[in-house]
Design an enzyme around this catalytic site. Structure first.
Site, mmCIF file in Angstrom:
data_model
loop_
_atom_site.group_PDB
_atom_site.id
_atom_site.type_symbol
_atom_site.label_atom_id
_atom_site.label_comp_id
_atom_site.label_asym_id
_atom_site.label_seq_id
_atom_site.Cartn_x
_atom_site.Cartn_y
_atom_site.Cartn_z
ATOM 1 N N GLY A 99 19.739 50.190 81.781
ATOM 2 C CA GLY A 99 18.311 50.467 81.841
ATOM 3 C C GLY A 99 17.947 51.917 81.620
ATOM 4 O O GLY A 99 16.818 52.235 81.268
ATOM 5 N N ARG A 100 18.903 52.814 81.830
ATOM 6 C CA ARG A 100 18.655 54.239 81.594
ATOM 7 C C ARG A 100 19.914 54.902 81.045
ATOM 8 O O ARG A 100 20.174 56.069 81.284
ATOM 9 C CB ARG A 100 18.211 54.941 82.872
ATOM 10 C CG ARG A 100 19.217 54.851 84.008
ATOM 11 C CD ARG A 100 18.843 55.783 85.126
ATOM 12 N NE ARG A 100 19.806 55.710 86.216
ATOM 13 C CZ ARG A 100 19.976 56.662 87.112
ATOM 14 N NH1 ARG A 100 19.273 57.765 87.045
ATOM 15 N NH2 ARG A 100 20.849 56.531 88.078
ATOM 16 N N LYS A 115 23.854 58.851 81.020
ATOM 17 C CA LYS A 115 22.956 58.339 82.050
ATOM 18 C C LYS A 115 21.727 59.231 82.092
ATOM 19 O O LYS A 115 21.838 60.460 82.035
ATOM 20 C CB LYS A 115 23.630 58.354 83.426
ATOM 21 C CG LYS A 115 24.681 57.287 83.620
ATOM 22 C CD LYS A 115 25.292 57.346 85.001
ATOM 23 C CE LYS A 115 24.323 56.918 86.075
ATOM 24 N NZ LYS A 115 24.979 56.847 87.409
ATOM 25 N N GLY A 128 13.722 55.167 82.860
ATOM 26 C CA GLY A 128 14.972 55.397 82.160
ATOM 27 C C GLY A 128 15.523 56.799 82.284
ATOM 28 O O GLY A 128 16.531 57.120 81.658
ATOM 29 N N ARG A 178 29.307 60.932 80.669
ATOM 30 C CA ARG A 178 30.514 60.563 81.399
ATOM 31 C C ARG A 178 31.482 59.811 80.496
ATOM 32 O O ARG A 178 31.106 59.271 79.455
ATOM 33 C CB ARG A 178 30.185 59.746 82.644
ATOM 34 C CG ARG A 178 29.820 58.298 82.385
ATOM 35 C CD ARG A 178 29.575 57.550 83.693
ATOM 36 N NE ARG A 178 29.125 56.195 83.434
ATOM 37 C CZ ARG A 178 28.502 55.449 84.333
ATOM 38 N NH1 ARG A 178 28.235 55.932 85.537
ATOM 39 N NH2 ARG A 178 28.128 54.219 84.041
ATOM 40 N N ARG A 185 32.388 45.313 83.014
ATOM 41 C CA ARG A 185 32.200 45.072 84.440
ATOM 42 C C ARG A 185 32.280 43.580 84.724
ATOM 43 O O ARG A 185 32.197 42.758 83.813
ATOM 44 C CB ARG A 185 30.815 45.569 84.876
ATOM 45 C CG ARG A 185 30.379 46.892 84.271
ATOM 46 C CD ARG A 185 28.859 46.972 84.191
ATOM 47 N NE ARG A 185 28.446 48.194 83.494
ATOM 48 C CZ ARG A 185 28.008 49.289 84.092
ATOM 49 N NH1 ARG A 185 27.888 49.321 85.396
ATOM 50 N NH2 ARG A 185 27.675 50.347 83.393
ATOM 51 N N ASP A 254 27.763 44.426 89.130
ATOM 52 C CA ASP A 254 27.638 45.243 87.915
ATOM 53 C C ASP A 254 28.245 46.626 88.107
ATOM 54 O O ASP A 254 28.314 47.411 87.149
ATOM 55 C CB ASP A 254 26.173 45.365 87.483
ATOM 56 C CG ASP A 254 25.279 45.903 88.582
ATOM 57 O OD1 ASP A 254 25.156 45.219 89.613
ATOM 58 O OD2 ASP A 254 24.699 46.990 88.423
ATOM 59 N N ASP A 264 29.641 54.484 88.846
ATOM 60 C CA ASP A 264 28.252 54.549 89.341
ATOM 61 C C ASP A 264 28.152 55.114 90.753
ATOM 62 O O ASP A 264 28.064 54.395 91.733
ATOM 63 C CB ASP A 264 27.573 53.186 89.238
ATOM 64 C CG ASP A 264 27.121 52.893 87.819
ATOM 65 O OD1 ASP A 264 27.079 53.834 87.011
ATOM 66 O OD2 ASP A 264 26.824 51.730 87.511
#
Length: 485
Positions: A99-100, A115, A128, A178, A185, A254, A264
């Site tokens: 989403g972002r 990200k 986002g 990153r 996932r 996720d 994350d």
């Protein structure tokens, strides 16, 4: 695929692969990063850049910085937003996705991912974007985890965008670049299974096997072997989290990788006073992802992975379920073995020693007296050499601790082995917040000092005592972390 609006950077030697976009186009939406109005490099991981074969001087220049926010990419690159599903706090969402975030491509066999690069078709109404603080948190904590020897995504750079983002207040925006072995996932498999496309599910599994668990390809049941490999990887990973006191904070499906890497870093934190019920995340009101629940949640997430794989495990569903349940049943023993082996190392005990009761008794004393998790294990190294005061001073029940200490010393603990696994420095929560607050105001000096400490975690150095000290009691009692979305 068509990739509108992506300009080409003058870096002819740089090539980004597009394996994910080519092999799994049903799960890849061609997209581009939002234009950053005034990109400025905040922090660059030069050793990682060199490892990836990237020119550090170029990355620090204007073209490199625009590359790091996705505004200039090499010719032939195919940036995509990835599709995936997931259970979030136990509730299934069939369409999450980046989403972002944006997968720029693959470099040196690894994903290069952004990200905070702007909204995508998966944004679900969000902007986002990302703020400086949360992106620097991921940089600090992921690099600390890497230094601790824990499998993790790596942070390459954080770039300020020159854009303000609205959260509880207007904050300076940033993009994190990153690196990961991949971004596959459990949620990726849930998405593929939900489409009903058996070929897509099989191709996804084949990509995961080739990229992460190649030995599974030669197994009699390769997709069951894939599942068993992920079970083993995650059991080892979560045991390592528990051993250093790391609390992920959002163990949704996720956020569970097929590679076995930590991913994350949202409302993550490190345990202070030992208590399995510890929760720092502001959104985890029920304590689902508390420190002590992490192994149980990992097993639950892996059960969802098994459900997604069932059509590949066997054509007969009952047979597939039986095989998957049997394989999932190995998680607890794998986790327990990994955790107990790690505790033997932390206490410097012989590898085959039966130390379960000794460990349980120590944890009980620590919980009862609210003993700082990180401080104790380093202090025990001094106690093994005859100076028990640093450890004793952490306890209220001195008689109880002294009795435990005598039992432990009788086993002849290996101090050198202990000091190789027990860190002096972890990202202490109060120091992380101090560094992020200063960086948000434009001062990166505390961030640099913190990074210097936590990226050499086992080496006690003069002048760094504050980085080894627990948080003030009033801070620890009220501390909460936030996702930063």
């Amino acid at each position: 695929m068509r990739y509108p609006g992506v300009s080409v950077a003058p870096a002819p030697a740089l090539t980004l692969g597009d394996r994910f976009a080519r092999e799994l186009p049903e799960m890849a939406v061609p997209w581009r990063a939002d234009e950053a109005p005034d990109p400025r490099l905040l922090v660059l991981n030069e050793p990682l850049a060199a490892e990836l074969g990237l020119d550090v001087d170029w990355l620090r220049g204007p073209d490199g910085v625009r590359f790091l926010v996705g505004n200039d990419v090499p010719g032939g690159a195919h940036p995509v937003a990835q599709a995936y599903a997931g259970h979030q706090f136990g509730f299934y969402n069939p369409r999450l996705g980046d989403g972002r975030a944006l997968l720029l491509g693959e470099i040196a066999g690894r994903d290069l991912h952004l990200k905070g690069s702007g909204p995508t078709p998966f944004s679900r109404g969000g902007d986002g974007l990302a703020a400086v603080g949360p992106m620097l948190r991921e940089y600090v904590v992921s690099e600390a985890m890497h230094a601790l020897g824990i499998p993790t995504t790596r942070s390459l750079a954080v770039v300020g965008t020159g854009r303000r983002v609205r959260r509880e207040a207007l904050l300076p925006g940033a993009v994190l670049a990153r690196v990961a072995s991949s971004h596959l996932r459990v949620g990726s498999f849930q998405y593929a299974r939900a489409t009903g496309d058996a070929d897509l599910l099989r191709r996804l599994a084949d990509v995961a096997i080739a990229r992460h668990h190649p030995a599974a390809a030669g197994a009699q049941r390769p997709y069951l072997a894939l599942f068993e490999s992920v079970v083993a990887a995650q059991a080892s990973l979560v045991a390592r989290w528990m051993l250093v006191g790391f609390i992920h904070g959002v163990m949704n499906t996720d956020n569970m990788t097929i590679s076995g890497e930590t991913i994350d870093y949202g409302p993550c934190a490190f345990l202070e006073a030992f208590d399995p019920a510890t929760v720092y995340s502001s959104i985890d009101e029920a304590g689902r992802y508390a420190y002590g629940n992490q192994p149980v949640v990992a097993e639950w997430d892996l059960a969802r992975f098994a459900e997604a794989l069932l059509p590949l495990i066997d054509d007969d569903q009952d047979t597939a379920i039986a095989l998957a349940v049997e394989s999932l049943g190995t998680f607890r023993s794998r986790y327990s073995d990994a955790w107990l082996a790690g505790m033997r190392d932390k206490l410097g005990l012989p590898e085959e020693s039966d130390c379960t009761a000794l460990v349980d008794d120590l944890l009980g004393l620590m919980q009862a007296d609210h003993v700082d998790h990180t401080s104790l294990y380093r202090a025990l190294g001094a106690a093994a050499r005859g100076d028990a005061d640093p450890a004793r001073n952490l306890f209220l029940d001195l008689a109880g601790f002294d009795a435990w200490l005598a039992r432990w010393r009788a086993l002849g603990p290996d101090v050198e082995r202990m000091n190789r696994v027990n860190p002096v420095y972890v990202p202490r929560n109060h120091l992380v917040e101090e560094a992020l607050e200063a960086a948000t105001d434009g001062d990166l000096t505390p961030l640099g000092a913190l990074l210097d400490a936590v990226t050499r975690p086992f080496e006690e150095r003069p002048g760094l005592s504050r980085y080894a000290s627990p948080a003030p009691a009033d801070f620890a009692a009220t501390y909460r972390t936030f996702c930063g979305t």
